[in-house]
Design a protein around this motif. Structure first.
Motif, PDB file in Angstrom:
ATOM      1  N   ASN A 213     -29.883 -22.058  70.252  1.00 32.16           N
ATOM      2  CA  ASN A 213     -30.347 -23.146  70.954  1.00 32.16           C
ATOM      3  C   ASN A 213     -31.970 -23.417  70.379  1.00 32.16           C
ATOM      4  O   ASN A 213     -32.630 -22.665  70.185  1.00 32.16           O
ATOM      5  CB  ASN A 213     -30.160 -23.392  72.285  1.00 32.16           C
ATOM      6  CG  ASN A 213     -28.582 -23.332  72.478  1.00 32.16           C
ATOM      7  OD1 ASN A 213     -27.920 -24.562  72.402  1.00 32.16           O
ATOM      8  ND2 ASN A 213     -27.977 -22.494  72.952  1.00 32.16           N
ATOM      9  N   MET A 214     -32.331 -24.919  70.488  1.00 30.28           N
ATOM     10  CA  MET A 214     -33.785 -25.375  70.567  1.00 30.28           C
ATOM     11  C   MET A 214     -34.317 -25.097  71.977  1.00 30.28           C
ATOM     12  O   MET A 214     -33.537 -25.372  72.637  1.00 30.28           O
ATOM     13  CB  MET A 214     -33.844 -26.684  69.836  1.00 30.28           C
ATOM     14  CG  MET A 214     -33.506 -26.597  68.489  1.00 30.28           C
ATOM     15  SD  MET A 214     -34.473 -25.844  67.561  1.00 30.28           S
ATOM     16  CE  MET A 214     -36.110 -26.877  67.755  1.00 30.28           C
ATOM     17  N   ILE A 215     -35.547 -24.462  72.013  1.00 25.77           N
ATOM     18  CA  ILE A 215     -36.153 -24.379  73.386  1.00 25.77           C
ATOM     19  C   ILE A 215     -37.327 -25.194  73.281  1.00 25.77           C
ATOM     20  O   ILE A 215     -38.217 -25.185  72.137  1.00 25.77           O
ATOM     21  CB  ILE A 215     -36.439 -22.898  73.698  1.00 25.77           C
ATOM     22  CG1 ILE A 215     -37.006 -22.590  75.097  1.00 25.77           C
ATOM     23  CG2 ILE A 215     -37.286 -22.340  72.789  1.00 25.77           C
ATOM     24  CD1 ILE A 215     -36.892 -21.433  75.693  1.00 25.77           C
ATOM     25  N   ASN A 216     -37.736 -25.737  74.208  1.00 24.15           N
ATOM     26  CA  ASN A 216     -38.963 -26.517  74.232  1.00 24.15           C
ATOM     27  C   ASN A 216     -39.950 -26.277  75.348  1.00 24.15           C
ATOM     28  O   ASN A 216     -39.363 -26.025  76.428  1.00 24.15           O
ATOM     29  CB  ASN A 216     -38.525 -28.023  74.504  1.00 24.15           C
ATOM     30  CG  ASN A 216     -37.536 -28.699  73.192  1.00 24.15           C
ATOM     31  OD1 ASN A 216     -37.795 -28.495  72.113  1.00 24.15           O
ATOM     32  ND2 ASN A 216     -36.632 -29.457  73.662  1.00 24.15           N
ATOM     33  N   ALA A 217     -41.124 -26.742  75.193  1.00 25.33           N
ATOM     34  CA  ALA A 217     -42.195 -26.384  76.339  1.00 25.33           C
ATOM     35  C   ALA A 217     -42.045 -27.300  77.287  1.00 25.33           C
ATOM     36  O   ALA A 217     -42.434 -26.946  78.509  1.00 25.33           O
ATOM     37  CB  ALA A 217     -43.410 -26.257  75.714  1.00 25.33           C
ATOM     38  N   SER A 218     -41.266 -28.413  77.124  1.00 28.03           N
ATOM     39  CA  SER A 218     -41.223 -29.388  78.231  1.00 28.03           C
ATOM     40  C   SER A 218     -39.954 -29.189  79.026  1.00 28.03           C
ATOM     41  O   SER A 218     -39.894 -29.948  80.196  1.00 28.03           O
ATOM     42  CB  SER A 218     -41.001 -30.922  77.436  1.00 28.03           C
ATOM     43  OG  SER A 218     -40.158 -30.819  76.726  1.00 28.03           O
ATOM     44  N   ASN A 219     -39.189 -28.281  78.692  1.00 27.11           N
ATOM     45  CA  ASN A 219     -38.087 -27.807  79.630  1.00 27.11           C
ATOM     46  C   ASN A 219     -38.255 -27.280  80.885  1.00 27.11           C
ATOM     47  O   ASN A 219     -38.637 -26.045  80.816  1.00 27.11           O
ATOM     48  CB  ASN A 219     -37.061 -26.935  78.698  1.00 27.11           C
ATOM     49  CG  ASN A 219     -35.613 -26.880  79.417  1.00 27.11           C
ATOM     50  OD1 ASN A 219     -35.452 -27.568  80.401  1.00 27.11           O
ATOM     51  ND2 ASN A 219     -34.743 -26.026  78.888  1.00 27.11           N
ATOM     52  N   THR A 220     -38.263 -27.860  81.902  1.00 25.39           N
ATOM     53  CA  THR A 220     -38.379 -27.357  83.229  1.00 25.39           C
ATOM     54  C   THR A 220     -37.482 -26.386  83.802  1.00 25.39           C
ATOM     55  O   THR A 220     -37.804 -25.836  84.641  1.00 25.39           O
ATOM     56  CB  THR A 220     -38.558 -28.582  84.349  1.00 25.39           C
ATOM     57  OG1 THR A 220     -37.246 -29.296  84.402  1.00 25.39           O
ATOM     58  CG2 THR A 220     -39.638 -29.602  84.004  1.00 25.39           C
ATOM     59  N   ASP A 221     -36.194 -26.188  83.235  1.00 25.25           N
ATOM     60  CA  ASP A 221     -35.202 -25.417  83.756  1.00 25.25           C
ATOM     61  C   ASP A 221     -35.834 -24.012  83.203  1.00 25.25           C
ATOM     62  O   ASP A 221     -35.367 -23.151  83.880  1.00 25.25           O
ATOM     63  CB  ASP A 221     -33.878 -25.652  83.155  1.00 25.25           C
ATOM     64  CG  ASP A 221     -33.485 -26.729  83.894  1.00 25.25           C
ATOM     65  OD1 ASP A 221     -33.969 -27.323  84.992  1.00 25.25           O
ATOM     66  OD2 ASP A 221     -32.638 -27.637  83.443  1.00 25.25           O
ATOM     67  N   GLY A 222     -36.196 -23.879  82.068  1.00 27.85           N
ATOM     68  CA  GLY A 222     -36.818 -22.518  81.588  1.00 27.85           C
ATOM     69  C   GLY A 222     -35.742 -21.941  80.891  1.00 27.85           C
ATOM     70  O   GLY A 222     -34.368 -22.216  80.809  1.00 27.85           O
ATOM     71  N   LEU A 223     -36.056 -20.481  80.645  1.00 28.83           N
ATOM     72  CA  LEU A 223     -34.990 -19.755  79.945  1.00 28.83           C
ATOM     73  C   LEU A 223     -34.175 -18.783  81.113  1.00 28.83           C
ATOM     74  O   LEU A 223     -33.029 -18.916  80.980  1.00 28.83           O
ATOM     75  CB  LEU A 223     -35.720 -18.616  79.028  1.00 28.83           C
ATOM     76  CG  LEU A 223     -34.813 -17.570  78.163  1.00 28.83           C
ATOM     77  CD1 LEU A 223     -33.848 -18.339  77.457  1.00 28.83           C
ATOM     78  CD2 LEU A 223     -35.810 -16.644  77.553  1.00 28.83           C
ATOM     79  N   VAL A 224     -34.936 -18.453  81.935  1.00 23.65           N
ATOM     80  CA  VAL A 224     -34.458 -17.471  83.055  1.00 23.65           C
ATOM     81  C   VAL A 224     -35.399 -17.268  84.021  1.00 23.65           C
ATOM     82  O   VAL A 224     -36.623 -17.804  84.141  1.00 23.65           O
ATOM     83  CB  VAL A 224     -34.366 -15.940  82.367  1.00 23.65           C
ATOM     84  CG1 VAL A 224     -35.401 -15.425  82.295  1.00 23.65           C
ATOM     85  CG2 VAL A 224     -33.188 -15.208  83.252  1.00 23.65           C
TER      86      VAL A 224
END
Length: 432
Positions: A213-224
């Motif tokens: 998947n694409m991961i973005n710095a703006s994603n507030t949910d994060g990775l874990v």
């Protein structure tokens, strides 16, 4: 005048037999239910009188009022809180090439968690390095020209203005070198962000993105999410009326012990220390927040878990009796006091602090007196009691209730203050 009015009056005889039968039925019912000794109520009274005479002794177990230490413990409901909680987010955008952890895994600070495609950031770094080398070459050439111009100026071969212009050009290239180095450092930093590492030691939760998947710095949910559970903290509140006792101990430099019990308040699951108090009281509830720290070596505490908290403030000497001996009634707290003739008397008392199975007595008793702790439900003022031997069943043990049940009536429970039916004959009270 009509013929019916001229006939003589004749009494109706069919009503009298029914009246006689009714009177006899009433008299028979009265005799059966009131006068007859075989009536149900009198039969119950006879059997009750034969089963247990009013003077029969009630088997009980006693405890002696004694002086001893009692802990001053404050109880509260607490919530287990992770000592640190971090949502791991990416600082750059890109494709998630690799996930290097499993859900629920324990990690240490600096461990690799995921890898983002680094190629675009490597290109930016190479570009910055190339620009840096180009400007570095121009700087070196400008510095050599400046040295020649200065030598020619000493020989009066060139003008001063030309030397100053070359010196300014050298300073310009020196500034460019710093900018180029900053660009290289920035590209290197962005490239390092493609490796997502654990910022703290702790336990991972469930991952929120899968590989590819694409991961973005703006994603507030994060990775874990990482939660630090060793050590772990517990948040709880106390009424403001209990705050002075706690503050007195803390300002005196004492460390207060905090114990945690499970949801049923039966099994102790952890022991720790009071860490800090909040700096203000909640005006809506009149309580203050406290925070305790626990090592949680066996990880028995889990974030957001509800626990029963017991804060031990201090210990004091006092008259103590078992908690089960204290009863509550219209006169307040009282105990059944046993005199030398094995008779019980209702004794009002004033209780103090409660420490699990013991209660401090402020007034109403003295050391050495005996109070009833088991068999209380069949006692009344002045009742005769038979003391169950302590060697037959230890206080509070499984044999204690069995010993009392063996002596208890086998029929229905008696009313308060009334003798029970069907009980065996009383034996002489034994000395305690």
């Amino acid at each position: 005048m009509s013929e019916s009015s001229s006939e003589p009056y004749r009494p109706r005889r069919g009503r009298w037999p029914w009246l006689i039968v009714l009177v006899l039925a009433i008299a028979g019912g009265y005799w059966f239910f009131v006068k007859s000794p075989s009536a149900p109520g009198q039969q119950a009274g006879i059997s009750a009188g034969r089963g247990m005479p009013p003077a029969m002794a009630v088997p009980v177990r006693l405890a002696t009022v004694e002086t001893g230490p009692i802990d001053y413990t404050l109880k509260a409901i607490g919530t287990v809180t992770a000592f640190n909680t971090v949502t791991v987010r990416s600082r750059v955008d890109g494709e998630l090439q690799k996930i290097a952890f499993t859900d629920g895994q324990k990690v240490r600070e600096g461990d690799l968690l995921a890898q983002i495609d680094p190629r675009s950031y490597q290109v930016e770094l190479d570009q910055a390095l190339g620009q840096q080398k180009q400007n570095e070459a121009q700087l070196q050439n400008a510095q050599r020209d400046l040295q020649r111009y200065q030598l020619l100026f000493k020989q009066n071969s060139i003008a001063k203005q030309q030397v100053d212009a070359q010196a300014a050009l050298v300073q310009q290239y020196l500034g460019s070198r710093k900018s180029d180095q900053a660009a290289v450092d920035s590209a290197t930093l962005q490239l390092s962000f493609t490796r997502i590492i654990a910022p703290i030691s702790g336990r991972l939760g469930l991952r929120k993105l899968d590989q590819g998947n694409m991961i973005n710095a703006s994603n507030t949910d994060g990775l874990v999410v990482i939660t630090q559970t060793q050590p772990i903290s517990v948040m709880f509140t106390l009424p403001q009326a209990q705050l002075p006792d706690v503050l007195e101990k803390i300002r005196g430099g004492q460390t207060l012990a905090v114990e945690l019990y499970d949801r049923d308040d039966v099994r102790k699951i952890a022991t720790g220390d009071l860490m800090a108090l909040d700096n203000q009281i909640d005006v809506a509830t009149g309580t203050v927040k406290l925070k305790a720290r626990f090592a949680n070596e066996n990880e028995s505490l889990f974030p957001n878990q509800f626990v029963n908290v017991r804060l031990r403030v201090g210990t004091a000497e006092s008259l103590v009796v078992p908690t089960m001996a204290v009863q509550q009634g219209s006169i307040g707290a009282f105990v059944y006091l046993v005199d030398d003739e094995s008779k019980v008397h209702v004794q009002p008392i004033v209780i103090g602090r409660v420490d699990e199975k013991r209660v401090a007595v402020a007034s109403g008793l003295s050391a050495g007196q005996r109070v009833v702790v088991e068999g209380l439900d069949r006692l009344r003022e002045g009742a005769k009691v038979e003391v169950v031997s302590a060697t037959a069943a230890a206080p509070g043990g499984p044999d204690a209730s069995a010993g009392l049940k063996a002596r208890a009536p086998q029929t229905g429970a008696p009313a308060a203050g009334a003798p029970a039916a069907g009980a065996p004959a009383a034996s002489p009270p034994s000395a305690h």
